[in-house]
Design a protein around this motif. Structure first.
Motif, short mmCIF file in Angstrom:
data_model
loop_
_atom_site.label_atom_id
_atom_site.label_comp_id
_atom_site.label_asym_id
_atom_site.label_seq_id
_atom_site.Cartn_x
_atom_site.Cartn_y
_atom_site.Cartn_z
N ALA A 210 0.74 -1.19 0.01
CA ALA A 210 -0.24 -0.06 0.08
C ALA A 210 0.98 1.13 -0.09
CB ALA A 210 -0.81 -0.12 1.19
N LEU A 211 0.91 2.00 -1.08
CA LEU A 211 1.57 3.11 -1.06
C LEU A 211 1.00 4.40 -1.12
CD1 LEU A 211 3.61 1.95 -4.55
CD2 LEU A 211 4.51 2.35 -2.18
N LEU A 212 0.95 5.10 0.06
CA LEU A 212 0.38 6.54 0.23
C LEU A 212 0.87 7.60 -0.86
CD1 LEU A 212 -1.49 8.00 2.24
CD2 LEU A 212 0.50 8.65 3.73
N LEU A 213 -0.16 8.21 -1.14
CA LEU A 213 0.13 9.21 -2.30
C LEU A 213 -0.03 10.73 -1.32
CD1 LEU A 213 0.88 10.48 -4.95
CD2 LEU A 213 -2.00 10.53 -5.35
N PRO A 214 1.23 11.34 -1.22
CA PRO A 214 1.38 12.42 -0.31
C PRO A 214 1.68 13.71 -1.06
CG PRO A 214 3.45 11.49 -0.36
CD PRO A 214 2.61 10.86 -1.24
N TRP A 215 1.62 13.91 -2.47
CA TRP A 215 1.80 15.09 -3.08
C TRP A 215 0.86 15.07 -4.35
CZ3 TRP A 215 5.70 11.30 -3.18
CH2 TRP A 215 5.91 10.63 -4.29
N GLU A 216 0.60 16.36 -4.75
CA GLU A 216 -0.07 16.54 -6.02
C GLU A 216 0.82 16.46 -7.22
OE1 GLU A 216 -2.09 20.37 -5.85
OE2 GLU A 216 -3.55 19.68 -4.30
N GLY A 217 0.22 15.95 -8.40
CA GLY A 217 1.28 15.89 -9.63
C GLY A 217 1.21 14.42 -9.84
N GLN A 218 2.19 13.90 -10.71
CA GLN A 218 2.39 12.68 -11.37
C GLN A 218 3.27 11.92 -10.21
OE1 GLN A 218 1.89 11.61 -14.47
NE2 GLN A 218 0.75 13.55 -14.79
N ALA A 219 2.95 10.61 -10.29
CA ALA A 219 3.90 9.74 -9.37
C ALA A 219 3.77 8.25 -10.38
CB ALA A 219 2.85 9.28 -8.05
N GLN A 220 4.98 7.85 -9.91
CA GLN A 220 5.51 6.51 -10.64
C GLN A 220 5.63 5.37 -9.52
OE1 GLN A 220 8.25 8.40 -13.65
NE2 GLN A 220 7.71 6.43 -14.81
N VAL A 221 5.05 4.21 -10.01
CA VAL A 221 5.54 3.14 -9.16
C VAL A 221 6.88 2.64 -9.44
CG1 VAL A 221 4.80 0.80 -8.13
CG2 VAL A 221 3.06 2.60 -8.65
N TYR A 222 7.61 1.99 -8.44
CA TYR A 222 8.90 1.48 -8.62
C TYR A 222 9.19 0.34 -7.71
CZ TYR A 222 13.91 0.87 -9.14
OH TYR A 222 15.36 0.33 -8.93
N VAL A 223 9.29 -0.71 -8.30
CA VAL A 223 9.49 -2.15 -7.48
C VAL A 223 11.03 -2.69 -7.77
CG1 VAL A 223 8.59 -4.36 -6.94
CG2 VAL A 223 7.21 -2.59 -7.41
N ARG A 224 11.78 -2.98 -6.78
CA ARG A 224 13.00 -3.73 -7.16
C ARG A 224 13.08 -5.09 -6.05
NH1 ARG A 224 18.26 -2.23 -8.38
NH2 ARG A 224 19.84 -2.99 -7.03
N LEU A 225 13.67 -5.98 -6.68
CA LEU A 225 14.15 -6.92 -5.97
C LEU A 225 15.61 -6.89 -5.27
CD1 LEU A 225 13.63 -10.17 -5.05
CD2 LEU A 225 14.55 -10.70 -7.17
N GLU A 226 15.62 -6.56 -4.06
CA GLU A 226 16.87 -6.43 -3.28
C GLU A 226 17.80 -7.70 -3.19
OE1 GLU A 226 18.30 -3.77 -2.94
OE2 GLU A 226 16.55 -2.34 -3.14
N HIS A 227 17.14 -8.87 -2.87
CA HIS A 227 17.57 -10.10 -2.52
C HIS A 227 16.76 -11.13 -2.72
CE1 HIS A 227 21.46 -8.67 -1.41
NE2 HIS A 227 20.99 -8.34 -0.23
N SER A 228 16.77 -12.07 -3.35
CA SER A 228 15.73 -13.20 -3.50
C SER A 228 15.80 -14.04 -2.34
CB SER A 228 16.49 -14.33 -4.59
OG SER A 228 17.74 -15.03 -4.25
N SER A 229 14.72 -14.82 -1.98
CA SER A 229 14.50 -15.36 -0.80
C SER A 229 15.70 -16.68 -0.44
CB SER A 229 13.22 -16.37 -0.81
OG SER A 229 13.01 -17.30 -2.10
N GLU A 230 16.09 -16.96 -1.54
CA GLU A 230 17.35 -17.93 -1.59
C GLU A 230 18.44 -17.01 -1.00
OE1 GLU A 230 14.33 -19.37 -3.94
OE2 GLU A 230 15.50 -17.53 -4.54
N VAL A 231 19.01 -16.05 -1.52
CA VAL A 231 19.98 -15.33 -1.12
C VAL A 231 19.74 -14.73 0.52
CG1 VAL A 231 21.35 -12.89 -1.11
CG2 VAL A 231 20.92 -14.26 -3.08
#
Length: 223
Positions: A102-123
């Motif tokens: 759940a990403l809270l939108l705190p500003w007016e204007g454009q917003a982009q979603v960014y998702v990154r895999l930092e480490h796999s569950s195996e790592v």
């Protein structure tokens, strides 16, 4: 002052990190940052400030198969490059290969979603294994100087490390000289010199580094 049973249970759940439900023997069984996907739930044309944007993350392995267990370390955020603004959301692990944010939108204007895999569950499991291991990987050299048997000044270099656990780093009986920090209680060990006494330690330096990762674990960190 203690904590309630409810708070204790909440902390235990927060610290619990699920791992693979089977032994990982091939690199392609690990979570793939390329084939894992995310989607915005109920995407709308516009949102109001203060609304939550719901995101679902689906983890897949390098063969594009859905993961059956959780434990991946994903990070997700909303950002606006022009405003130089960003906000992270809490990633909830459903322990079946899917995650929600759940990403809270705190500003007016454009917003982009960014998702990154930092480490796999195996790592993550590899990191956990070595974090909980008492086996030392970085070693140090202890430099001893003092008078030898014939009164000439001699020097000896031996291996040293922090003392890990009750048995220490070297399980060889009366193997070592020990030096305790009176402020922290930390115990430093050096293998006992052959000719000099424990009182003749003058300084220490960086020694060898023992690589602990096996070939598969090394590959998982680079995948």
């Amino acid at each position: 002052m203690g904590i309630s049973e409810e708070e204790w249970d909440r902390l235990q759940k927060a610290l619990d990190w699920p791992g693979p439900d089977q032994e990982i023997t091939q690199l392609n069984q690990s979570t793939s940052p390329v084939h894992s996907t995310y989607s915005i739930v109920g995407l709308k044309e516009s949102y109001k400030v203060g609304e939550n944007i719901s995101v679902t993350i689906t983890a897949r392995d390098h063969n594009k198969n859905l993961k059956r267990y959780g434990g991946d370390f994903f990070q997700a955020k909303l950002f606006n490059s022009e405003l130089k603004a960003s906000v992270y959301g809490e990633v909830v692990d459903h322990r079946n290969g899917t995650y929600s944010v759940a990403l809270l939108l705190p500003w007016e204007g454009q917003a982009q979603v960014y998702v990154r895999l930092e480490h796999s569950s195996e790592v993550v499991q590899i990191l956990k294994k070595y974090r909980e291991s008492s086996f030392p990987r970085s070693h140090y050299n202890g430099h001893f100087e003092g008078p030898g048997p014939d009164k000439n000044r001699i020097s000896e270099v031996v291996e040293c490390n922090l003392k890990w656990g009750a048995d220490g780093s070297w399980s060889k009986g009366d193997c070592c000289c020990e030096y305790k920090d009176v402020k922290t209680g930390t115990v430093w060990q050096c293998e006992r010199p052959k000719q000099l006494s424990c009182d003749n330690l003058v300084h220490h330096s960086r020694g060898r580094f023992k690589e602990s990762l096996n070939p598969l674990e090394k590959q998982l960190f680079t995948k």
